[in-house]
Scaffold this motif. Structure first.
Motif, short mmCIF file in Angstrom:
data_model
loop_
_atom_site.label_atom_id
_atom_site.label_comp_id
_atom_site.label_asym_id
_atom_site.label_seq_id
_atom_site.Cartn_x
_atom_site.Cartn_y
_atom_site.Cartn_z
N SER A 5 0.82 -1.21 0.00
CA SER A 5 0.00 0.00 0.00
C SER A 5 0.86 1.26 0.00
CB SER A 5 -0.95 0.01 1.21
OG SER A 5 -0.21 0.06 2.43
N ASN A 6 2.08 1.20 0.55
CA ASN A 6 2.96 2.37 0.52
C ASN A 6 3.33 2.72 -0.92
OD1 ASN A 6 3.09 2.52 3.39
ND2 ASN A 6 4.60 0.86 3.38
N ARG A 9 0.17 4.10 -2.70
CA ARG A 9 -0.17 5.47 -2.28
C ARG A 9 0.67 6.49 -3.03
NH1 ARG A 9 1.23 5.01 2.42
NH2 ARG A 9 3.10 6.30 2.58
N TRP A 10 1.98 6.28 -3.10
CA TRP A 10 2.83 7.25 -3.78
C TRP A 10 2.65 7.21 -5.29
CZ3 TRP A 10 4.54 11.20 -1.32
CH2 TRP A 10 4.83 11.11 0.04
N TYR A 29 7.40 5.99 -9.40
CA TYR A 29 6.51 5.24 -8.53
C TYR A 29 5.37 4.61 -9.34
CZ TYR A 29 8.54 6.17 -3.99
OH TYR A 29 9.37 6.16 -2.89
N ALA A 182 5.84 -3.29 8.93
CA ALA A 182 5.21 -1.98 8.83
C ALA A 182 5.60 -1.07 9.99
CB ALA A 182 3.69 -2.14 8.76
N ALA A 186 8.38 2.22 9.76
CA ALA A 186 7.88 3.53 10.18
C ALA A 186 8.80 4.14 11.23
CB ALA A 186 6.46 3.40 10.72
N SER A 196 10.50 12.88 1.41
CA SER A 196 10.20 12.43 0.06
C SER A 196 11.19 12.96 -0.97
CB SER A 196 8.77 12.83 -0.34
OG SER A 196 8.62 14.24 -0.30
N ASN A 217 12.33 -0.58 1.99
CA ASN A 217 10.93 -0.42 2.36
C ASN A 217 10.64 0.87 3.10
OD1 ASN A 217 9.62 -2.71 1.26
ND2 ASN A 217 10.55 -4.01 2.82
N LEU A 221 8.08 3.82 1.92
CA LEU A 221 7.11 4.39 2.87
C LEU A 221 7.15 5.91 2.84
CD1 LEU A 221 5.17 4.22 5.37
CD2 LEU A 221 7.24 4.19 6.78
#
Length: 475
Positions: A5-6, A9-10, A29, A182, A186, A196, A217, A221
């Motif tokens: 999902s990371n 999302r990006w 991405y 996860a 984080a 970013s 990873n 994220l």
């Protein structure tokens, strides 16, 4: 939840932002998510479902990320195989994990003994020529849908198997869950301050937990960019830092030791704002030299494959040379004696860990799991001490201890002293059998370029600075 999902999302929020820069290629991405989706559709078409094992026998190439995230989208379990392994080692991991598919490259395909791996149905080559009976990644992906949202997985569902030899025996599959990874990435991204717009030098192997979780990873994220290298070749990496404006540099102690011996004046390293060392203990003297030369401290982390790996960080508030820091958010560390009792602060014993990153267990090894996680703590096999403020100092591995006539000698301790010798670039202390003492201390020394040092000098220095039983018998 789903670790893919990371990426998804990006891909939606910043589709054109690069996720990987590699040998002249730039992968956005959106492109990575589309490639992972196509491959996930192919995996599903070939019978892979949630919980199945998908092996990655790959070097550091962008296709590593494609295969990893494709498997995650389906809830499959990725199995990481060291890219320098050969036939017997690869066979052991494929059979032990029961992998149904293995992704590799043409030059490594010869080391996959398909006929001896009963569960293995497919070999897919991501780069180079495919041998007879194998497919290429392009063939598998061609014509597939570019959209596939990751399936919803339970927090405790296995997501990744990374093999660790631990302290004894054959490698064991460390089972990390969706939640393990996860929460750990984080925390990693928060402690290291990923942004970013960061560009991370990624030359450490992605099959290793440090490269895979803390770097790969955690970068995804944060929506950052990986400047990816097949391996650490100093000139290539240093030139790319200036060209690609790398901001974050992740290494291991031997890399920092090597860089300190180089003339770096011809390289533009001005874009780097952060350095980190992990995976092995950084000698205190090397850390001090780096800070004196570059004006920045090298941040340090500590953990194990069995805790995803990040458990300790030096430090968000106060850096202490020689320490691997304090427990990160959600984790606890303690020092136990041989009877699993906590020792007073300042005394050495085994480092034990508990927290959200601690593994589900060893794959199909309930007895090993029970032993490693006894009493609700992960027993690390590392010897250390903790000061009154909770900072942890690594002494050594239990298995590395040298027993000299009943006296315990920790190689890392002796190495710390030897790094203070100005002629020394690298040093290794180890034990050798002795007919009367049981073991004796032996030292191997690499002098700095253009310098020399004799064994007598090393032994005399040790006699003047450390206890007699720790002094090397030979150099």
């Amino acid at each position: 939840m789903n670790l893919a999902s990371n990426l998804e999302r990006w891909a939606a929020q910043r589709p054109s932002h690069p996720v990987v820069v590699f040998e002249g290629r730039r992968v956005s991405y959106a492109e990575l998510d589309a490639a992972a989706s196509r491959l996930a559709h192919a995996l599903r078409a070939h019978g892979v479902v949630a919980g199945d094992r998908v092996a990655l026998f790959l070097p550091n190439i962008p296709e590593y990320l494609v295969a990893w995230y494709a498997a995650q989208k389906l809830g499959a379990i990725t199995v990481s195989i060291n890219a320098i392994f050969r036939t017997a080692e690869v066979e052991y991991l494929l059979v032990d994990s029961g992998s149904k598919v293995v992704f590799t490259v043409g030059e490594l395909a010869q080391f996959v003994p398909r006929e001896r791996c009963p569960a293995l149905g497919h070999l897919v080559v991501c780069e180079g020529e495919a041998p007879a009976g194998a497919a290429t990644l392009a063939q598998w992906s061609e014509g597939r849908d570019t959209q596939l949202t990751g399936v919803d997985c339970a927090a405790d569902a296995p997501a990744s198997l990374l093999y660790s030899s631990g302290t004894t025996g054959f490698p064991k599959g460390v089972t990390l869950t969706q939640s393990n990874i996860a929460t750990n990435i984080a925390t990693a991204a928060a402690c290291s301050g990923y942004r970013s717009d960061d560009r991370l030098a990624a030359f450490l192997p992605l099959f290793h937990v440090y490269g895979q979780n803390y770097i790969m990873n955690a970068a995804v994220l944060a929506g950052a960019t990986l400047v990816l290298f097949r391996r650490f070749v100093p000139d290539q990496v240093l030139e790319a830092i200036g060209r690609e404006r790398v901001t974050m540099f992740f290494g291991v102690p031997t890399i920092f030791i090597g860089l300190l011996s180089m003339d770096l004046s011809k390289y533009d390293l001005s874009s780097i704002r952060y350095e980190m060392s992990a995976a092995a203990t950084m000698p205190e003297e090397i850390s001090r030299r780096w800070t004196e030369r570059f004006g920045r401290r090298v941040y340090e982390g500590y953990g194990l494959t069995e805790c995803s790996p990040f458990a300790c960080y030096n430090d968000l508030v106060e850096h202490r040379f020689g320490s691997v820091g304090r427990a990160v958010e959600g984790f606890e560390l303690a020092i136990f004696d041989e009877a699993d009792r906590e020792v007073p602060r300042g005394q050495w014993g085994e480092i034990v860990i508990r927290g959200p990153g601690v593994m589900k267990g060893y794959w199909n090894r309930p007895q090993d799991t029970a032993q490693a996680l006894r009493g609700g703590w992960l027993h690390s096999g590392d010897i250390g001490r903790m000061d009154d403020d909770g900072y942890v100092f690594i002494v050594d591995r239990v298995k590395d201890m040298i027993n000299v006539s009943g006296f315990k000698v920790w190689p890392a301790e002796v190495e710390q002293y030897l790094y203070k010798l100005p002629q020394v670039q690298e040093v290794a202390v180890y034990g050798a059998p002795h007919p009367e003492k049981g073991e004796q201390v032996v030292v191997a020394v690499v002098p700095k370029p253009g310098q020399s040092i004799t064994g007598g000098t090393v032994i005399d220095y040790c006699r003047a600075n450390i206890a007699a039983y720790k002094v090397p018998a030979r150099v």
